[in-house]
Design an enzyme around this catalytic site. Structure first.
Site, mmCIF file in Angstrom:
data_model
loop_
_atom_site.group_PDB
_atom_site.id
_atom_site.type_symbol
_atom_site.label_atom_id
_atom_site.label_comp_id
_atom_site.label_asym_id
_atom_site.label_seq_id
_atom_site.Cartn_x
_atom_site.Cartn_y
_atom_site.Cartn_z
ATOM 1 N N TYR A 50 0.861 -1.255 0.081
ATOM 2 C CA TYR A 50 0.073 0.014 -0.125
ATOM 3 C C TYR A 50 0.944 1.219 0.082
ATOM 4 C CZ TYR A 50 -4.189 2.505 0.605
ATOM 5 O OH TYR A 50 -5.510 3.529 0.513
ATOM 6 N N LYS B 289 -20.380 -20.162 -8.771
ATOM 7 C CA LYS B 289 -20.131 -20.007 -10.105
ATOM 8 C C LYS B 289 -18.384 -19.476 -10.062
ATOM 9 C CE LYS B 289 -21.168 -19.545 -14.584
ATOM 10 N NZ LYS B 289 -22.167 -20.517 -15.262
ATOM 11 N N GLU C 194 -25.008 -13.679 -15.708
ATOM 12 C CA GLU C 194 -25.476 -14.920 -15.249
ATOM 13 C C GLU C 194 -26.945 -14.755 -14.541
ATOM 14 O OE1 GLU C 194 -24.689 -19.110 -14.315
ATOM 15 O OE2 GLU C 194 -23.433 -17.619 -15.265
ATOM 16 N N ASP C 195 -27.808 -15.692 -15.159
ATOM 17 C CA ASP C 195 -29.043 -15.789 -14.603
ATOM 18 C C ASP C 195 -29.745 -14.407 -14.670
ATOM 19 O OD1 ASP C 195 -28.667 -18.237 -13.989
ATOM 20 O OD2 ASP C 195 -28.646 -18.007 -11.702
ATOM 21 N N ASP D 251 -25.729 -18.282 -19.534
ATOM 22 C CA ASP D 251 -26.763 -19.151 -19.736
ATOM 23 C C ASP D 251 -27.331 -19.473 -21.209
ATOM 24 O OD1 ASP D 251 -27.225 -18.852 -16.930
ATOM 25 O OD2 ASP D 251 -27.978 -17.192 -17.003
ATOM 26 N N ALA E 264 -38.050 -21.228 -25.665
ATOM 27 C CA ALA E 264 -37.677 -20.084 -26.480
ATOM 28 C C ALA E 264 -37.079 -18.723 -25.698
ATOM 29 C CB ALA E 264 -38.910 -19.554 -27.224
ATOM 30 N N ALA F 182 -31.246 -19.408 -23.484
ATOM 31 C CA ALA F 182 -30.766 -20.740 -23.906
ATOM 32 C C ALA F 182 -31.072 -21.420 -25.012
ATOM 33 C CB ALA F 182 -30.597 -21.699 -22.746
ATOM 34 N N ASN G 95 -33.714 -28.485 -16.140
ATOM 35 C CA ASN G 95 -33.288 -28.785 -14.738
ATOM 36 C C ASN G 95 -34.130 -28.421 -13.496
ATOM 37 O OD1 ASN G 95 -30.856 -30.464 -14.437
ATOM 38 N ND2 ASN G 95 -29.686 -28.842 -15.048
ATOM 39 N N ASN H 166 -22.526 -26.990 -18.060
ATOM 40 C CA ASN H 166 -22.005 -25.735 -18.682
ATOM 41 C C ASN H 166 -20.434 -25.795 -18.094
ATOM 42 O OD1 ASN H 166 -24.257 -25.003 -19.855
ATOM 43 N ND2 ASN H 166 -24.607 -22.871 -19.021
#
Length: 765
Positions: A40, A95, A137-138, A163, A196, A199, A287, A319
């Protein structure tokens, strides 16, 4: 385990002993005030100024180049839906964990408290300078499409919504292999896509990139078939609207070749599968429960190729096969984006890897007898250690060829080695062994071939061309096990206890009796001994009916050593036998001697052990740098344990001045080159990296190698037998398949060397 027990276990796992799954770990020293002053203020100002001069220096002085942001707003979390940013955090941490363990990529998970597209994009853009890549993600569709599209266009670092593209990449690789097995062409097959969302759209786009025809695709959402005469379609759905006048999944499935499920559970019936074309491909990836249960699907048709998103069935579309390795390749060339070429390269790398022979450790991890490319294995398993050395290079090359790489890779072999080292999987020395063995495979006798692990090892060395196995044991049992593991090679099987081997047993007994008749052995006793596998196998080696021997899997070490000493004897110039173990450590291979034979060796014994170990190190293609260890350093103790080491070193210095050996040394000084240089600069080892430790007694050597093996999970090759006249190697009790394969390669190389030595001695006579 009950549902309640699983719930409790999951909650405890995330809460104890420390909440969460990831943490920040310092990579620099921080113990002293000096360290902190460098970390630092004031020292940190220097790299800041360098980065101010050239922003690219941020990759040189900070962790940016190996740091990915996992970012979500929690609007489409797993099968849980819109649960909010805080509730999504366990998933994002998970993740991050996967990024680290599979590709050694560091992660900060970031949960953004907005569902507004513009606010979300602005947030990510504002924090992007921190990161080398962005993993979205998601995030629910259709917002996910716009967010990813904008961020890819407006940022100069890799951005990927996993995804969408993760599932697309893995399923595309599986699809290519399934089509190959079913002998169908991608441009001709009829594809039904149930779902649809993000993914499903991304998967279908990638299939088109590989040659599928848009007119052969039927996509369905919750309202039924997406037709071109339906009103209020999003632009993404309109992209795949069909002109066919059908409305239901039942109608769409008739004569279809491929079903891609990214929707909801239990919507596909057995009758639907029966209406599909010959050799149908069904990827039911919802899933946690697929569109049709696995058992129902395979019961419906014998010719089906089935994949799901579940780990308890074959062909899991997971994935984790993609995103860690795609980002690894992208980061390593400092790619400005993840483009179509890079994704397609990942697909091809994964598809090709599934066709390669599967490492035994993968079979063990998934409790499989033998995985081979076929209907039940169309995609690699997540714990296949080859993923990191195959997928990132393919992605990196595609980035370079498509012009998005800022730091091209020049030495691909070196890059692959670096990738393996990231996970502590430096298998360079093993590849060297295998390649040397393959140059001249030898006949190797397995004295306990009716044990499945021994037989599996024999199968591997046969398939890989490392050795020509000869199998000893109960013939019926070996044949049964061979059938179980699909080992259909025509290899020699011998049961020494059967009458059909009498001629060979009597021949061996006669030779053995003549050698030991003046040591109290009768001919009848010799004949009885030849019914024992180890005696029979040793005589095979002595009489030239085999080249090397592997034994010891099911018996204690002392039980096996005795007959080997009686029948094989010592090599010319050897006064005793000893063993060394090679430990595959983070600093590289380390040779430890003597780990199994000599309890309290004398100075003369230590000299021979050091000399023999030196030969083994050279056999591995390395230069021996040997430390003779003790509890003292260079005469600091007068105890006999230390003085015998000192005497051995003195002799080696006088008689073998070219041998890089020194001692007596404490282990920390032997392994810490700076400490050694600072305190004992006169040592022959100063300035060298020690790769061999010779211990003063069996106790210290055996404890050390087993400690390394269990605490550090260092792979062990050995014990490698030294000092015998013939290539005989004794396994540790219940050795693993990999250990047996490694020891076989050692035995083959040992046989190669002893064969050369025999030829040389014949020429000099």
């Amino acid at each position: 385990m009950s549902k309640q027990s699983k719930r409790r276990e999951a909650l405890v796992y995330h809460a104890k002993p420390t909440p969460g799954k990831i943490k920040v770990v310092p990579t620099k020293k921080y113990a002293s005030q000096r360290d902190l002053a460098l970390a630092y203020s004031p020292g940190v100002a220097e790299p800041c100024l360098e980065i101010q001069k050239d922003v690219n220096n941020v990759y040189k002085y900070t962790a940016k180049g190996n740091l990915v942001a996992v970012i979500s707003n929690g609007t489409a979390v797993l099968g849980l839906g819109n649960i909010g940013p805080e509730a999504s955090k366990p998933v994002m941490e998970g993740k991050g964990l996967l990024f680290k363990i599979f590709a050694d990529i560091d992660v900060f998970d970031i949960e953004v408290g907005t569902e507004n597209i513009e606010e979300f994009i602005a947030t990510v853009k504002n924090i992007a300078p921190t990161f080398g890549g962005i993993n979205l993600e998601d995030i629910k569709a259709p917002e996910a499409f716009e967010i990813e599209k904008r961020l890819k266009a407006e940022l100069d670092i890799p951005v990927m919504h996993d995804d969408q593209h993760g599932t697309a990449i893995i399923s595309a690789a599986a699809l290519l292999n399934a089509l190959e097995l079913s002998k169908k062409k991608i441009e001709e097959v009829k594809i039904v896509v149930s779902g649809a969302g993000a993914a499903a759209i991304s998967c279908t786009r990638l299939y088109l990139a590989f040659g599928a025809k848009r007119e052969n695709v039927v996509m369905l959402d919750s309202k039924g078939v997406i037709r071109d005469d339906r009103a209020n379609l999003t632009s993404q759905k309109a992209e795949f609207a069909t002109h066919r006048k059908i409305d239901t999944l039942d109608e769409a499935m008739k004569d279809a070749d491929v079903f891609i499920g990214l929707s909801t559970s239990d919507i596909v019936s057995q009758d639907m599968l029966k209406s599909m074309a010959k050799n149908p491909i069904v990827f039911a990836m919802a899933n946690p429960d697929p569109e049709i249960k696995y058992q129902l699907a395979i019961d419906a048709r014998d010719d089906i190729i089935m994949a799901t998103g579940r780990s308890d069935h074959p062909n899991q579309v997971n994935n984790v096969l993609g995103f860690p390795f795609i980002f690894r390749g992208a980061l390593d060339v400092r790619a400005t984006k993840i483009n179509e070429a890079m994704k397609m390269a990942a697909v091809k790398a994964l598809a090709n890897l599934a066709k390669e022979p599967v490492p035994e450790q993968v079979n063990i991890a998934y409790n499989e007898t033998r995985l081979t490319f076929g209907k039940d294995y169309i995609i690699p398993k997540p714990f296949d250690p080859r993923l990191i050395s195959e997928v990132p290079p393919a992605v990196a090359k595609a980035a370079m060829e498509s012009g998005v790489a800022k730091e091209p890779i020049e030495d691909w072999d070196k890059y692959k080695e670096e990738l393996m080292q990231r996970l502590g999987s430096d298998n360079k020395i093993l590849r060297l062994l295998y390649n040397r063995a393959k140059t001249a495979p030898k006949r190797v006798v397995y004295a306990e071939a009716d044990h499945i692990d021994v037989l599996k090892a024999a199968q591997i060395v046969y398939d890989d061309g490392i050795a020509i196995p000869i199998l000893l044991g109960r013939k019926e049992e070996i044949e049964r096990l061979k059938e179980e593991i699909e080992f259909d090679a025509d290899v020699l099987i011998i049961d020494p206890k059967t009458d059909e081997q009498n001629a060979q047993k009597n021949k061996y007994a006669e030779v053995y009796w003549k050698q030991r008749k003046r040591r109290g052995v009768t001919l009848l006793e010799a004949q009885k001994l030849m019914r024992e596998r180890n005696y029979f196998a040793a005589m095979m080696i002595n009489e030239g009916d085999a080249d090397a021997l592997i034994t010891g899997y099911s018996r204690s070490y002392p039980q096996v050593v005795k007959p080997m000493l009686e029948l094989i004897g010592l090599a010319p110039g050897s006064t005793r036998i000893a063993t060394t173990n090679v430990m595959m450590t983070e600093r590289g291979p380390m040779f430890l001697s003597d780990t199994s034979i000599n309890i309290n060796p004398s100075a003369k014994d230590l000299i021979k052990i050091a000399q023999m170990t030196s030969g083994v190190v050279k056999m591995f293609g390395l230069k021996p740098v040997m430390a003779m260890t003790s509890f003292s350093n260079f005469g600091s103790s007068k105890d006999q344990t230390a003085t015998k080491v000192r005497e051995a070193v003195s002799y080696l210095h006088r008689r073998h001045p070219d041998l890089l050996v020194d001692g007596e040394l404490q282990t920390d000084f032997a392994l810490n080159s700076k400490m050694l240089q600072d305190i004992f600069p006169f040592s022959k080892l100063s300035g060298h990296k020690v790769n061999t430790l010779i211990f003063p007694n069996l106790e210290s050597a055996n404890i050390t190698y087993k400690l390394l093996k269990e605490l550090n999970k260092a792979e062990s090759i050995g014990p490698i037998m030294m000092g015998l006249r013939k290539p005989v190697h004794i396994l540790q009790l219940d050795a693993s398949v990999d250990e047996i394969v490694n020891m076989t390669a050692i035995a083959v190389i040992d046989a190669q060397q002893k064969g050369k030595q025999a030829l040389m001695s014949q020429k000099t006579e």
